[in-house]
Design a protein around this motif. Sequence first.
Motif, short mmCIF file in Angstrom:
data_model
loop_
_atom_site.label_atom_id
_atom_site.label_comp_id
_atom_site.label_asym_id
_atom_site.label_seq_id
_atom_site.Cartn_x
_atom_site.Cartn_y
_atom_site.Cartn_z
N LEU A 129 0.84 -1.19 0.00
CA LEU A 129 0.00 0.00 0.00
C LEU A 129 0.88 1.24 0.00
O LEU A 129 1.86 1.32 0.73
N TYR A 130 0.53 2.23 -0.83
CA TYR A 130 1.19 3.53 -0.80
C TYR A 130 0.37 4.50 0.05
O TYR A 130 -0.86 4.48 0.03
N ILE A 131 1.09 5.39 0.76
CA ILE A 131 0.46 6.43 1.58
C ILE A 131 1.05 7.77 1.18
O ILE A 131 2.29 7.92 1.08
N GLN A 132 0.19 8.75 0.95
CA GLN A 132 0.64 10.09 0.63
C GLN A 132 -0.18 11.08 1.44
O GLN A 132 -1.39 11.19 1.26
N GLN A 133 0.50 11.80 2.33
CA GLN A 133 -0.20 12.70 3.25
C GLN A 133 0.15 14.16 2.96
O GLN A 133 1.24 14.63 3.26
N PHE A 134 -0.80 14.87 2.35
CA PHE A 134 -0.66 16.30 2.08
C PHE A 134 -0.84 17.04 3.41
O PHE A 134 -1.88 16.95 4.05
N THR A 135 0.19 17.78 3.82
CA THR A 135 0.27 18.27 5.19
C THR A 135 0.39 19.79 5.23
O THR A 135 1.20 20.38 4.49
N LYS A 136 -0.39 20.41 6.13
CA LYS A 136 -0.36 21.87 6.29
C LYS A 136 -0.01 22.23 7.73
O LYS A 136 -0.42 21.55 8.68
N LEU A 154 -5.08 22.06 -2.57
CA LEU A 154 -4.49 20.73 -2.60
C LEU A 154 -5.53 19.70 -3.05
O LEU A 154 -6.73 19.91 -2.91
N PRO A 155 -5.08 18.56 -3.57
CA PRO A 155 -6.03 17.49 -3.92
C PRO A 155 -6.88 17.08 -2.72
O PRO A 155 -8.06 16.77 -2.86
N VAL A 156 -6.26 17.06 -1.54
CA VAL A 156 -6.97 16.79 -0.29
C VAL A 156 -6.41 17.73 0.77
O VAL A 156 -5.21 17.98 0.82
N GLU A 157 -7.27 18.28 1.62
CA GLU A 157 -6.80 19.16 2.69
C GLU A 157 -7.89 19.33 3.74
O GLU A 157 -9.05 18.99 3.51
N ILE A 158 -7.48 19.85 4.89
CA ILE A 158 -8.41 20.21 5.94
C ILE A 158 -8.44 21.73 6.03
O ILE A 158 -7.41 22.37 6.26
N VAL A 177 -13.15 18.81 5.97
CA VAL A 177 -12.37 17.89 5.15
C VAL A 177 -12.75 18.12 3.68
O VAL A 177 -13.92 18.05 3.31
N LEU A 178 -11.73 18.41 2.86
CA LEU A 178 -11.96 18.73 1.46
C LEU A 178 -11.19 17.78 0.54
O LEU A 178 -10.06 17.40 0.83
N ALA A 179 -11.81 17.42 -0.56
CA ALA A 179 -11.16 16.71 -1.66
C ALA A 179 -11.54 17.44 -2.94
O ALA A 179 -12.72 17.65 -3.22
N LYS A 180 -10.53 17.89 -3.68
CA LYS A 180 -10.74 18.71 -4.88
C LYS A 180 -11.59 19.93 -4.56
O LYS A 180 -12.43 20.37 -5.35
N GLY A 181 -11.42 20.48 -3.36
CA GLY A 181 -12.11 21.68 -2.96
C GLY A 181 -13.52 21.51 -2.48
O GLY A 181 -14.18 22.48 -2.11
N GLU A 182 -14.02 20.26 -2.43
CA GLU A 182 -15.39 20.00 -2.01
C GLU A 182 -15.40 19.23 -0.70
O GLU A 182 -14.56 18.36 -0.46
N PRO A 183 -16.38 19.52 0.20
CA PRO A 183 -16.47 18.79 1.47
C PRO A 183 -16.65 17.29 1.26
O PRO A 183 -17.32 16.87 0.31
N VAL A 184 -16.07 16.52 2.17
CA VAL A 184 -16.18 15.06 2.12
C VAL A 184 -17.06 14.60 3.29
O VAL A 184 -16.59 14.56 4.43
N PRO A 185 -18.31 14.26 3.05
CA PRO A 185 -19.19 13.83 4.15
C PRO A 185 -18.68 12.54 4.78
O PRO A 185 -18.22 11.62 4.09
N TYR A 186 -18.71 12.50 6.11
CA TYR A 186 -18.42 11.29 6.88
C TYR A 186 -17.00 10.76 6.63
O TYR A 186 -16.76 9.55 6.71
#
Length: 273
Positions: A129-136, A154-158, A177-186
Amino acid sequence: MTTKRRILQTLAAAALGLVNAAQAHFQVLYTEETALRRGGNMEFALVFSHPFSGGPTMAMPHPRAFDLTSRNGGEKTDLREYLRPVEWQGLANRATAYRASIPRELVRPLGDHVFVLEPEPYLEAEEGLYIQQFTKLIVNVGGVSGHWADPVGLPVEIQPLNKPYANWTGGVFRGVVLAKGEPVPYAKVEIEYLNHAVDLEKGAFGSKAKVSAPHPAFEILSAYADAQGVVTVGLPRAGWWGIAALDIGETKTHKGKRLSQDAVLWVQVKDIK
């Protein structure tokens, strides 16, 4: 069965597909202080490890990007020239990490400075498994509030809903929690306390833990974001808290293997005196 329950069950099933070894892997982006009275030289540590237990630490490939966005025009500054590899000493092992010495002129302006790390995907070889953590990590100079709540694309961010650098013990922190600028429910979220002192000069975690967990379940706290993608985190102790939204990226594979793209935000907490 309600829609919310179906979504939660689906997410829980997906989470089981993420191996246990992937859980608790946390991209640390550390500096001593995020609320500065005046700008100056800043020292950073970039370590891929397990913050609560002080290790084991995983060897980091050279980051794809390390950027700074400041309030003046919002332009990005590429910080990769300031990175240098180090052998980081965790409690269990040594592994490649990075240090960065950021010059004063880049962090001199009043306001908010957003540091963003995009690591190379890390192969968790035992599980394929690969893990990539976009960090702020967000730093403020002089108490002049700026763009701390703005997404950085970012592709994913808080996205913070509270200042990440101005939190008292006993308070709460909220973020979207955002993915591609949109909220990620749950979205599934893990929260971990940086439980060992960070020695920037020696490149090491301190051997003494700040707190003892009463049970292994307390070492990595878990939560779900709500229907609007908002996650709420209690802040019971001073220090650093890492918040990671797991496996929310659109890209699901890397080099023919599964990829978990996670969003990480670090929050600093101060004691009330």
